[in-house]
Motif scaffolding. Structure first.
Motif, PDB file in Angstrom:
ATOM      1  N   ARG A 133     -14.073  -4.200   4.444  1.00  0.00           N
ATOM      2  CA  ARG A 133     -14.098  -2.782   4.048  1.00  0.00           C
ATOM      3  C   ARG A 133     -14.983  -1.793   4.713  1.00  0.00           C
ATOM      4  O   ARG A 133     -14.573  -0.690   5.354  1.00  0.00           O
ATOM      5  CB  ARG A 133     -14.584  -2.855   2.497  1.00  0.00           C
ATOM      6  CG  ARG A 133     -14.469  -1.367   2.170  1.00  0.00           C
ATOM      7  CD  ARG A 133     -14.701  -1.472   0.633  1.00  0.00           C
ATOM      8  NE  ARG A 133     -13.685  -1.492  -0.236  1.00  0.00           N
ATOM      9  CZ  ARG A 133     -12.918  -0.499  -0.647  1.00  0.00           C
ATOM     10  NH1 ARG A 133     -13.328   0.648  -0.145  1.00  0.00           N
ATOM     11  NH2 ARG A 133     -11.883  -0.552  -1.536  1.00  0.00           N
ATOM     12  N   SER A 150      -8.489  -3.341   2.078  1.00  0.00           N
ATOM     13  CA  SER A 150      -9.564  -3.947   1.639  1.00  0.00           C
ATOM     14  C   SER A 150      -9.194  -4.897   0.494  1.00  0.00           C
ATOM     15  O   SER A 150     -10.025  -5.849   0.106  1.00  0.00           O
ATOM     16  CB  SER A 150     -10.809  -2.914   1.234  1.00  0.00           C
ATOM     17  OG  SER A 150     -11.018  -1.978   2.179  1.00  0.00           O
ATOM     18  N   ARG A 151      -8.123  -4.568  -0.171  1.00  0.00           N
ATOM     19  CA  ARG A 151      -7.713  -5.591  -1.095  1.00  0.00           C
ATOM     20  C   ARG A 151      -7.146  -6.909  -0.671  1.00  0.00           C
ATOM     21  O   ARG A 151      -7.486  -7.840  -0.961  1.00  0.00           O
ATOM     22  CB  ARG A 151      -6.345  -4.915  -1.932  1.00  0.00           C
ATOM     23  CG  ARG A 151      -6.740  -3.909  -2.767  1.00  0.00           C
ATOM     24  CD  ARG A 151      -5.636  -3.440  -3.795  1.00  0.00           C
ATOM     25  NE  ARG A 151      -4.630  -3.210  -3.363  1.00  0.00           N
ATOM     26  CZ  ARG A 151      -3.984  -1.877  -2.991  1.00  0.00           C
ATOM     27  NH1 ARG A 151      -4.738  -0.788  -3.356  1.00  0.00           N
ATOM     28  NH2 ARG A 151      -2.951  -1.528  -2.371  1.00  0.00           N
ATOM     29  N   ASP A 183      -8.379   1.616   1.277  1.00  0.00           N
ATOM     30  CA  ASP A 183      -8.517   0.783  -0.158  1.00  0.00           C
ATOM     31  C   ASP A 183      -7.536  -0.445  -0.083  1.00  0.00           C
ATOM     32  O   ASP A 183      -7.679  -1.707  -0.727  1.00  0.00           O
ATOM     33  CB  ASP A 183      -7.970   1.665  -1.338  1.00  0.00           C
ATOM     34  CG  ASP A 183      -9.030   2.813  -1.383  1.00  0.00           C
ATOM     35  OD1 ASP A 183     -10.243   2.487  -1.070  1.00  0.00           O
ATOM     36  OD2 ASP A 183      -8.862   3.672  -2.204  1.00  0.00           O
ATOM     37  N   GLN A 221      -7.681   7.063   3.154  1.00  0.00           N
ATOM     38  CA  GLN A 221      -8.543   6.434   2.071  1.00  0.00           C
ATOM     39  C   GLN A 221      -7.627   5.722   1.446  1.00  0.00           C
ATOM     40  O   GLN A 221      -8.266   4.378   0.980  1.00  0.00           O
ATOM     41  CB  GLN A 221      -9.045   7.564   0.981  1.00  0.00           C
ATOM     42  CG  GLN A 221      -9.811   6.955  -0.049  1.00  0.00           C
ATOM     43  CD  GLN A 221     -11.130   6.198   0.485  1.00  0.00           C
ATOM     44  OE1 GLN A 221     -11.959   7.051   1.291  1.00  0.00           O
ATOM     45  NE2 GLN A 221     -11.388   4.804   0.294  1.00  0.00           N
ATOM     46  N   ASN A 222      -6.245   5.699   1.203  1.00  0.00           N
ATOM     47  CA  ASN A 222      -5.450   4.869   0.597  1.00  0.00           C
ATOM     48  C   ASN A 222      -5.285   3.594   1.494  1.00  0.00           C
ATOM     49  O   ASN A 222      -5.056   2.542   0.701  1.00  0.00           O
ATOM     50  CB  ASN A 222      -4.000   5.542   0.251  1.00  0.00           C
ATOM     51  CG  ASN A 222      -4.070   6.272  -0.832  1.00  0.00           C
ATOM     52  OD1 ASN A 222      -4.948   6.337  -1.710  1.00  0.00           O
ATOM     53  ND2 ASN A 222      -3.116   7.385  -0.803  1.00  0.00           N
ATOM     54  N   GLU A 246     -13.668   1.684   6.641  1.00  0.00           N
ATOM     55  CA  GLU A 246     -14.334   2.732   6.395  1.00  0.00           C
ATOM     56  C   GLU A 246     -15.019   3.515   7.623  1.00  0.00           C
ATOM     57  O   GLU A 246     -14.907   4.488   7.835  1.00  0.00           O
ATOM     58  CB  GLU A 246     -15.295   2.602   5.185  1.00  0.00           C
ATOM     59  CG  GLU A 246     -15.857   3.846   4.529  1.00  0.00           C
ATOM     60  CD  GLU A 246     -14.915   4.880   4.139  1.00  0.00           C
ATOM     61  OE1 GLU A 246     -14.725   5.883   4.396  1.00  0.00           O
ATOM     62  OE2 GLU A 246     -13.912   4.544   3.553  1.00  0.00           O
ATOM     63  N   ILE A 258       0.815  -1.175  -0.022  1.00  0.00           N
ATOM     64  CA  ILE A 258      -0.139  -0.218  -0.065  1.00  0.00           C
ATOM     65  C   ILE A 258       0.647   1.088  -0.007  1.00  0.00           C
ATOM     66  O   ILE A 258       1.593   1.385   0.940  1.00  0.00           O
ATOM     67  CB  ILE A 258      -1.013  -0.082   1.359  1.00  0.00           C
ATOM     68  CG1 ILE A 258      -1.866  -1.420   1.471  1.00  0.00           C
ATOM     69  CG2 ILE A 258      -1.816   1.045   1.255  1.00  0.00           C
ATOM     70  CD1 ILE A 258      -2.235  -1.633   2.866  1.00  0.00           C
TER      71      ILE A 258
END
Ligand SMILES: [Zn+2]
Length: 306
Positions: A168, A161-162, A158, A154-155, A172, A111
């Motif tokens: 997720r 969540s991958r 994301d 936010q990064n 969030e 990430i």
């Protein structure tokens, strides 16, 4: 015989429970290159993650010596959170020694949180590391600006969540809670900085521009000649003259900078030195993301007040 069968049942039941319970209970193992990213990943990941960092808040994050302990941490990691912009490029060497496909460049678990950041102080001429400049892609110290936390987190959402798409919504939600807390502090920090807005400061290593710009302060110069390059005597003479001419009252430095030199320059220019937390853990008490920023805002505002 009956007692023996009961015992056997008990053992099987216990084993089944463990087997069924383990995957759900296991936390995601995340490694962050620097403490700020550890703190922000914890804010997003909450109870679902176990985050470790490869460096401390008091050291020069540009020049980390790669140790076997780093490789051990990376060997077991599900994800790696990195700053990018070449600040933590040493992590590539540690990854090579970790033998873990989860953290190899290009893997979903890697990430890079610099995505979407408007990079400041991008060199106008081509520079590279052979010239000694440690900011060839622009200033990589953006995590010092709390106003960029929405992009950074936010990064992280994301990226995590991958690796764990089923979480997720929780990531969030955690992010929103954290940003809510940060917003409240931001209002207070802006108020504290208001009276010193427009003040000029000099910095030792150019790592404060995002923080200064956020609160309306101006950077009048660097002690370093160029990022990562020790100053020449001529540069220092010019810097002191500039500080006097422009009425610079504060010289910001970090724990890994040469404190003696910072003090000498500040004294000659009639300014104060101000030690700030360049990252979480950079000074005593700055042990969370919010407390590190809080320390920086209050310490700098106090030093600049007439
Ligand atoms: Zn730097």
């Amino acid at each position: 015989m009956r007692r023996w069968i009961f015992a056997l049942f008990a053992i099987v039941a216990a084993l089944t429970l463990t087997a069924a319970g383990a995957p759900a209970a296991r936390k995601l193992r995340v490694v962050a290159t620097i403490p700020d990213l550890k703190a922000l990943t914890e804010a997003v990941g909450g109870d679902l993650v176990d985050v470790d960092t490869l460096s401390r808040g008091t050291v020069n994050a540009h020049e980390m010596e790669v140790r076997p302990s780093m490789m051990l941490k990376l060997r077991k990691a599900d994800a790696l959170v990195e700053n990018g912009l070449e600040l933590d490029m040493w992590v590539d060497v540690a990854v090579q020694g970790a033998n873990n496909a989860n953290v190899v460049r290009g893997a979903p678990g890697v990430i890079d949180i610099s995505r979407g950041i408007s990079v400041l102080e991008v060199p106008s001429v081509r520079v590279d590391r052979s010239m000694g400049d440690v900011h060839p892609l622009g200033n990589p110290h953006y995590s010092l600006d709390p106003g960029l936390a929405p992009i950074i987190t936010q990064n992280i959402v994301d990226g995590l969540s991958r690796v764990a798409p089923e979480h997720r919504t929780t990531f969030e939600h955690n992010r929103q809670v954290f940003l809510g807390q940060l917003d409240q502090h931001m209002a207070e920090w802006t108020k504290i900085m208001e009276p010193v807005k427009g003040s000029k400061v000099v910095v030792y290593h150019p790592q404060w521009i995002y923080f200064l710009a956020r609160f309306g302060l101006l950077e009048a110069g660097w002690v370093e000649d160029r990022p990562g390059i020790p100053p020449s005597p001529q540069h220092l003479v010019r810097l002191v003259r500039k500080m006097k001419d422009e009425g610079v009252k504060a010289l910001i430095y970090a724990p890994w900078n040469d404190q003696k030199l910072a003090t000498r320059v500040a004294e000659e220019a009639g300014a104060k030195t101000v030690l700030l937390a360049q990252m979480v853990g950079g000074v005593k008490g700055a042990d969370s993301y919010i407390s590190a920023i809080d320390y920086n805002v209050k310490t700098l505002a106090k030093a600049l007040r007439p």
